[in-house]
Write an enzyme that holds these catalytic residues in place. Structure first.
Site, mmCIF file in Angstrom:
data_model
loop_
_atom_site.group_PDB
_atom_site.id
_atom_site.type_symbol
_atom_site.label_atom_id
_atom_site.label_comp_id
_atom_site.label_asym_id
_atom_site.label_seq_id
_atom_site.Cartn_x
_atom_site.Cartn_y
_atom_site.Cartn_z
ATOM 1 N N GLU A 125 0.856 -1.187 0.000
ATOM 2 C CA GLU A 125 0.000 0.000 0.000
ATOM 3 C C GLU A 125 0.889 1.233 0.000
ATOM 4 O OE1 GLU A 125 -3.381 2.173 2.848
ATOM 5 O OE2 GLU A 125 -2.730 0.116 3.267
ATOM 6 N N ASN A 155 -4.723 4.810 -1.825
ATOM 7 C CA ASN A 155 -5.951 5.270 -1.154
ATOM 8 C C ASN A 155 -6.491 6.506 -1.849
ATOM 9 O OD1 ASN A 155 -6.282 3.711 1.541
ATOM 10 N ND2 ASN A 155 -4.094 4.138 1.384
ATOM 11 N N GLU A 210 -8.017 1.783 -3.203
ATOM 12 C CA GLU A 210 -8.688 1.547 -1.922
ATOM 13 C C GLU A 210 -9.595 2.734 -1.615
ATOM 14 O OE1 GLU A 210 -6.032 0.640 1.260
ATOM 15 O OE2 GLU A 210 -5.172 -1.109 0.261
ATOM 16 N N ASP A 224 -11.684 -0.168 2.030
ATOM 17 C CA ASP A 224 -10.803 0.044 3.179
ATOM 18 C C ASP A 224 -11.630 0.264 4.444
ATOM 19 O OD1 ASP A 224 -8.412 0.295 4.478
ATOM 20 O OD2 ASP A 224 -7.999 2.333 3.788
ATOM 21 N N GLU A 256 -5.924 -5.480 8.473
ATOM 22 C CA GLU A 256 -5.037 -4.338 8.693
ATOM 23 C C GLU A 256 -4.553 -4.304 10.140
ATOM 24 O OE1 GLU A 256 -6.088 -0.578 6.257
ATOM 25 O OE2 GLU A 256 -7.988 -1.276 7.093
#
Length: 572
Positions: A346, A405, A436, A466, A523
């Site tokens: 990520e 993201n 995400e 997410d 996560e």
């Protein structure tokens, strides 16, 4: 309008029954009692509009009942009282009048005369009550007008506040109040309504603590300050102030809701503290708290002051930081939990300020969104992330998928175009990129989110949800939206090895993902115990400090060189 109520007190059952039926047929609510004692007990809980009572009864007779009622502190102590008497004895009538009886009827009862008398008495009572209420309302209006005039004439401005702080010899607290709706009241209903609403607000404030009954400083329209003595324990004051942040009041009978930003700033009267600088900093803190939508009373502790200063600095420096290249990316690897094979990473944006050092994204990302700079940041992150991925692929790491993201604002501002542009620029196949989107961003606008996600999937880009489980519409959009994977929020992961509740939640999400053919990533995995529990529950993938903290591109490549990689993703 509700029907009038009458208490009928009569010891003779047949007459009492007849009276009750006649009164009910006439539309009255009727309470009944066979003697004075039971009538007194009933009056403890009921408040009839009139009492109809026999004079001669056993135990407590009608005269004694009237005497006790008038001497009591009951709400019905002065209720209209009509006697029924079989003899019309003069002595009873005189005593009744002395005790406060309003009228009497002689038995046998003439029901037409009875109903006429009751209507007359109740109408008189209604007129009297209406007159009293009108007089009370007028008196209240006059009081409020005088209080408002007194209040507004006593307001002092900034110079007076500075003088009050300079004169302080002991530590004090500065209380700043920003009632949001007052300006709208002023515009919609006139200045008089605004003044009366302010008075109502300050009256509520002073009910919290008598020490707040002090001078009010009017710093600007709809901004007020009070200087109050320092308390060893502020908990009671803070609880009262917190309740005051969102209160209901009434103006001319209409409900008015007042929302208020409240800030309490401790002030120490020491020579090295400039009163003007203290007030300016406190006003900035209030402004920031109001814009951040503070949902509690803000106490300007040294830690909070430092954060406010930092936030202000961030706002001032951020546009320049973006332009001068102070932002950079780091990568947090995603791995298979069972064998720790790396499947991707990520991309996380970071800021290294020359003056402040590394600044948390939790601090500057909301500022970027608020300043409207997210439309500049997201394309930059996509470009840098795919440039880094191009480097990795050129060096043989062709199975790695990089996730980026995006915010809710991106869903409305050309995200698909930015993704397409970045993919083309760096020659990256769409399936090597994952976007995400947080659950919160999706539910803000389900229609836009669905369209953007479908367009990304049509390109071949993977889509992940997410922070899954923290929103309110998970099951709904998972059934209908084009999603490839879901990420279990760290909130549920941090106690998954010890909390049966979190275990049940995580197990349900894993089962749901499996049923829908989705990849599930945990996560915030930080301990071996969490990894083991997640694996036993059926979660195949994770990321977190257990494996590594976020890395530079070179560090991530070194980690890749040291481990065998694998895709771990379902085929699409």
């Amino acid at each position: 309008m509700s029907a009038a109520s009458i208490l009928c007190v009569e010891d003779e059952p047949s007459l009492r029954r007849d009276l009750v039926e006649e009164l009910q047929d006439a539309g009255y609510v009727v309470y009944e009692a066979p003697d004075g004692r039971q009538a007194l007990e009933l009056l403890q809980t009921q408040q009839p509009d009139l009492v109809l009572c026999d004079v001669t009864m056993p135990d407590i007779n009608g005269l004694e009942l009237l005497k006790r009622l008038r001497a009591s502190e009951l709400p019905s102590a002065q209720v209209p009282f009509v006697f029924l008497t079989a003899h019309g004895q003069k002595s009873d009538l005189i005593k009744g009048r002395e005790f406060g009886a309003d009228d009497y009827l002689v038995k046998p009862v003439d029901f037409d005369l009875l109903l006429s008398l009751l209507r007359s008495r109740l109408q008189s009572v209604a007129r009297a009550r209406s007159r009293v209420q009108t007089e009370l309302a007028a008196a209240q209006q006059q009081i409020e007008k005088l209080l408002s005039q007194s209040l507004m004439s006593s307001l002092s401005g900034r110079p007076a506040l500075l003088a009050a702080l300079q004169e302080a010899r002991e530590p004090v607290d500065l209380l700043l109040l920003r009632p949001t709706e007052l300006q709208y009241l002023d515009a919609a209903r006139g200045a008089e309504h605004q003044q009366r609403s302010l008075h109502s607000f300050l009256a509520s404030l002073r009910r919290i603590d008598a020490a707040l009954d002090t001078r009010v400083f009017d710093l600007s329209p709809y901004l007020y300050a009070l200087v109050i003595p320092r308390r060893p324990n502020r908990e009671k004051l803070l609880r009262g102030l917190d309740a005051l942040r969102d209160q209901q009041t009434r103006i001319d009978g209409a409900p008015v809701r007042l929302r208020t930003t409240i800030l309490l700033a401790p002030y120490e009267p020491v020579p090295e503290v400039s009163v003007g600088a203290f007030l300016d900093e406190t006003l900035v803190a209030l402004h920031l708290a109001r814009r951040e939508g503070a949902d509690e009373v803000v106490v300007l502790t040294p830690k909070a002051t430092e954060r406010m200063r930092l936030l202000r600095h961030v706002e001032e420096m951020l546009p320049q930081a973006i332009a001068q290249g102070e932002l950079f990316l780091q990568y947090e690897p995603k791995l298979q939990l069972r064998d720790r094979r790396i499947i991707g990473a990520e991309a996380l944006v970071r800021w290294h300020s020359p003056t402040l050092g590394i600044i948390s994204p939790g601090l500057f990302i909301p500022v970027i969104e608020r300043l409207g700079l997210i439309g500049t940041l997201t394309p930059w992150v996509l470009d840098r992330a795919l440039a880094g991925l191009r480097t990795l692929r050129d060096r043989g790491h062709r199975e790695i998928v990089v996730a980026v993201n995006v915010s809710g604002s991106d869903l409305k501002n050309g995200l698909v175009h930015a993704v397409t542009t970045a993919l083309d620029r760096h020659g990256i196949p769409p399936q090597a990129l994952e976007i995400e989107i947080t659950e919160t961003a999706i539910i803000q606008d389900l229609s836009d989110a669905a369209q953007v996600m479908r367009s990304l999937r049509d390109l071949g880009v993977h889509v992940a949800i997410d922070d899954f489980g923290t929103g309110h519409a998970s099951l709904t959009y998972l059934r209908t939206f084009p999603v490839d994977s879901i990420k279990i929020d760290r909130l549920f992961v941090q106690s998954v090895d010890v909390s049966s509740v979190d275990q049940a939640i995580v197990s349900s999400v894993i089962a749901l993902g499996s049923a829908l053919g989705l990849m599930v990533v945990a996560e915030g995995v930080e301990t071996e115990s969490q990894r083991d529990k997640l694996s036993r529950l059926g979660c195949l993938h994770g990321q977190g400090y257990l494996f590594t903290r976020s890395l530079s591109l070179d560090q991530f490549e070194e980690m890749l060189k040291g481990r065998e990689t694998g895709n771990g993703r379902r085929e699409t």
